[in-house]
Design an enzyme around this catalytic site. Sequence first.
Site, short mmCIF file in Angstrom:
data_model
loop_
_atom_site.label_atom_id
_atom_site.label_comp_id
_atom_site.label_asym_id
_atom_site.label_seq_id
_atom_site.Cartn_x
_atom_site.Cartn_y
_atom_site.Cartn_z
N LEU A 113 73.52 -31.36 80.58
CA LEU A 113 73.69 -32.16 81.79
C LEU A 113 72.66 -31.79 82.85
CD1 LEU A 113 77.59 -32.16 82.06
CD2 LEU A 113 76.14 -34.13 81.53
N LYS A 114 72.36 -30.49 82.98
CA LYS A 114 71.42 -30.05 84.01
C LYS A 114 70.01 -30.57 83.73
CE LYS A 114 69.50 -28.07 87.44
NZ LYS A 114 69.16 -26.65 87.50
N VAL A 115 69.59 -30.55 82.49
CA VAL A 115 68.28 -31.09 82.14
C VAL A 115 68.21 -32.57 82.50
CG1 VAL A 115 66.84 -31.71 80.17
CG2 VAL A 115 67.69 -29.38 80.39
#
Length: 314
Positions: free
Chosen positions: A166-168
């Site tokens: 999700l962060k990427v």
Amino acid sequence: MKVGFIGLGNVGGKLAGSLLRNGVALHVHDLNPALVARKVEKGAIAAADPAALMQACDVVITCLPSPAACADVFAQMLPHIGPGKVWMEMSTTDADQIKAHAEAAIARGGEAVDCPVSGGCHRADTGNISIYAGCTRPTFEKVLPILTHMGRRILHVGDVGVSSTLKVMTNYLATINLLSLCEALTVMKAAGMDLGVTYEAIAASSGNSFVHETESQLILSGSRDVNFTLDLVQKDVGLFQKLADDHGVPLELSPLMIEMLTDGQRRYGVTAQSDRMIERLEEATGLSITAPGFPTELVDDEPEERGYEVPVRR
């Protein structure tokens, strides 16, 4: 619990500072002795290396600049992970790598949390950044008090690896937003628009975003120093592209972004600040994309409050 922190750079140093500010017993390590010394002055205890830190602490947090750095540090800690030990990875790294590391930690009786942050260095500095946490529910409840000292909004996303994925994705979106804002601001300047008015028009519109409210201000002030460098942006967009490739998704924007970022690095340096991408358009047009009245650094004006878990819609 005794908490260890490895990686005291732009983001990690601020997260560790929030723990110290809130009275957490903190042990620290970094390859830069000056960064360690600053935290020791504020009450932290220095550790000789990652292995010593894991031996001394119940929980060890890592916040490192690359998958290679993460792998090196984890290899040093792994022999000392066992029952009662928790490893928390706050780096933005490869999801497959962190899952493999987590499996190795759990196999030795320890626990693992994948918990990258999002929201900018200025919010990391005040404990108001957002944090995604991937781990079992019992582990999440164990580390939640630590997370709420570092972040305002804490989202339990599921298993280890989900957070990094999700962060990427969020960093990919932030980058494409930055590049589109560079183009929008330059076109408005070329069309004779007042850039102060332009900023407010975007902020009041459906085109507004977190990136506009932060990075556009640094572009317009001329400081172009968002505390996030092009090598880190390239890493994140590259990880997103790899994720798409692994799942057979034919992307069109991502490869173009990588090409644009590579050109920016060639012009301004591999570790140049990411918002210097505006200078490619300034050079191409001869225009100055600046305006009076904008800050040269970002300051989080939200009061610091203890964080909380964000409920998920079901």
